[in-house]
Design an enzyme around this catalytic site. Structure first.
Site, PDB file in Angstrom:
ATOM      1  CE  LYS A   1       8.247   7.460  -3.985  1.00 24.74           C
ATOM      2  NZ  LYS A   1       8.942   6.680  -5.227  1.00 24.74           N
TER       3      LYS A   1
ATOM      4  N   GLY B   1       0.775  -1.190  -0.118  1.00 30.81           N
ATOM      5  CA  GLY B   1      -0.081   0.031  -0.139  1.00 30.81           C
ATOM      6  C   GLY B   1       0.872   1.100  -0.076  1.00 30.81           C
TER       7      GLY B   1
ATOM      8  CG  ASP C   1       4.914  -3.311  -5.084  1.00 35.23           C
ATOM      9  OD1 ASP C   1       5.304  -4.320  -5.390  1.00 35.23           O
ATOM     10  OD2 ASP C   1       5.414  -2.288  -4.445  1.00 35.23           O
ATOM     11  CG  ASN C   2       7.440  -0.713  -7.653  1.00 36.16           C
ATOM     12  OD1 ASN C   2       6.688  -0.179  -6.901  1.00 36.16           O
ATOM     13  ND2 ASN C   2       8.586  -1.373  -7.412  1.00 36.16           N
TER      14      ASN C   2
END
Length: 494
Positions: free
Chosen positions: A112, A90, A251-252
């Site tokens: 970020k 997440g 997840d990237n």
């Protein structure tokens, strides 16, 4: 044009059910200051140029001041990391502020490095100045190269300490994308066997970004086919410019086919197909030559996640096999042909491209300089003038006989088309960049920024916004790594 207060937020992702995210504000960053901002990215959301110079601009994009209409949240997802199932992940250090309607399209705005979230997994939720500058510069550099990517609006720094390998200072990079949904977003719901949520997410992507898939006999198979095609084309473009992502975990991987999550990336200097840009990648899973294979593997992970919606395994396999490899191969061959100066594809071109990479692998010339220098050479040359005419290329090789032999074959291939040199050279210079974000260039900007000198960050940004142009004032950025940079390395902390 908009001010910060009038940005038109319309937060579509926040209207999904609460299971998809956690609503929470960013953590304030002490005494934020602006490192750099991208006017090109500001224009994507219609933000007036003067807004970048506002005194409170750093506070807004540090997460200290909330924009009217924003609904900050952190999204949940899962994924495979280095080929191993990692379970729930997440947004561990990212806060999605919401979506702004820009000229022609919507853009999600994400901070970020804006603090801890429920998905931080005991991490501090912060980013450091070093990694934030790298992501900012590379996002904008890739966009200027014409490669699909998330964008970066700005970097905001702070003197607040953050521990990585050493004590560094904190920073926040503001990223933009139509969506930050990942392959791992689908893996999350599939791993929990929550088909309703899986379907809701797929329907959201289809209806919002790929409505043409809705008309297919199986919209979810059509979505997987679309992702396969875009991912194949994306990775072909990476290979074409010598870009290495460094951490191609599921997840990237963007569901929209964007370059996502710039961490331990690198651009090739001296060519080596086996080069590993990520110091944390002990087994070379994400080496340059492995990227196309890993993209394929990741699509199968996505396909497994979507299988409850698609149905038979054969349909999943067909959606991937009929899209990814053909898209990668056709884009790669076309791109390399253009880089070599070919007007079209002729029989034998794929073999010649293979021979070219064999030459590069054997002699290790600088990848970017090799293709750029090639665009300066004439297609015809007599024996007496050959050494002088070919000097830009021969100087890249220790074994000049090998260069001469290859150039003879290259000229023979050009002769099959008879394309005028001026036309060919112009086309090659518009395809082969002179400037890429080499690690030493990013490092020089980071070192200056650590001393509170942000001029080098802005100089690199200005240069890389026109990577195909001759820019005498930035000639230093076209050079291969200097001696001091030979031992530079980047890792997952980057």
């Amino acid at each position: 044009m908009h001010t910060l207060e009038t940005l038109p937020f319309d937060n579509a992702f926040a209207r999904l059910p609460a299971a998809f995210y956690t609503r929470l504000p960013p953590e304030p960053l002490p005494r934020p200051y602006l490192v750099a901002a991208s006017p090109d990215t500001a224009r994507l959301i219609g933000l007036a140029p003067d807004e970048l110079a506002r005194a409170d601009f750093p506070a807004v994009f540090a997460g200290n001041v909330m924009l009217p209409g924003s609904e900050p949240l952190a999204a949940v997802y899962s994924g495979h990391q280095f080929g191993v199932w990692a379970g729930q992940l997440g947004d561990g250090r990212a806060h999605l502020l919401g979506e702004v309607q820009g000229p022609g399209s919507g853009w999600e705005i994400q901070l970020k490095g804006a603090g801890q979230t429920p998905y931080s997994r005991f991490a501090d939720g912060r980013a450091v100045l070093r990694s934030s500058i790298r992501e900012f510069l590379c996002s904008e550099a890739m966009a200027a190269l014409g490669i699909p990517t998330t964008r970066a609006l700005c970097v905001v720094g702070s003197d607040a300490p953050v521990r990585r390998e050493t004590i560094e200072t904190a920073a926040v990079v503001t990223r933009l994308a139509p969506s930050f949904i990942r392959f791992g977003s689908f893996e999350h719901w599939a791993s929990q066997r929550k088909v309703d949520e899986l379907r809701q997410l797929a329907d959201y992507v289809i209806d919002r970004f790929r409505p043409e898939c809705r008309d297919a006999a199986n919209p979810y198979a059509a979505l997987l086919t679309d992702v396969g095609r875009r991912t194949g084309e994306l990775i072909a473009q990476w290979q074409g410019v010598g870009f290495m992502h460094g951490v191609m975990n599921t997840d990237n991987m963007s569901i929209l086919g964007l370059t996502l999550d710039y961490g331990p990336f690198g651009f090739m200097d001296a060519f080596d197909a086996g080069h590993i840009c990520n110091h944390s990648d002990d087994h070379g899973r994400y080496s340059f030559k492995s990227q196309p294979v890993v993209g394929h593997w990741n699509l199968y992970a996505l396909g497994r996640a979507l299988s409850p919606l698609i149905g038979e395994a054969a349909a999943v396999e067909a959606a991937i096999e009929e899209s990814y490899a053909p898209a990668f191969e056709s884009r790669f061959v076309a791109l390399l042909g253009a880089k070599l100066g070919f007007a079209g594809n002729l029989p034998g071109d794929e073999d010649f491209i293979g021979d070219t990479f064999a030459l590069l692998q054997q002699h290790h010339p600088d990848y970017t300089q090799f293709f750029r220098a090639l665009g300066r050479l004439p297609s015809r040359v007599d024996e007496a003038g050959r050494a002088a005419a070919d000097a830009p290329m021969r100087d890249l090789f220790i074994d000049r006989d090998a260069a001469d032999a290859w150039l003879a074959l290259w000229r023979a291939r050009l002769g099959a088309e008879g394309r005028p040199d001026a036309e060919r050279q112009a086309a090659m210079n518009a395809t082969n960049p002179k400037y890429v974000l080499r690690n030493w260039i990013a490092e020089s900007a980071i070192r200056a920024a650590r001393a509170k000198d942000y001029s080098e960050v802005n100089a690199v940004l200005a240069c890389l916004s026109r990577p195909f142009d001759e820019q005498p004032e930035f000639e230093r950025f076209a050079a291969p790594p200097p001696a001091w940079a030979e031992d530079l390395s980047v890792s997952c902390s980057s």
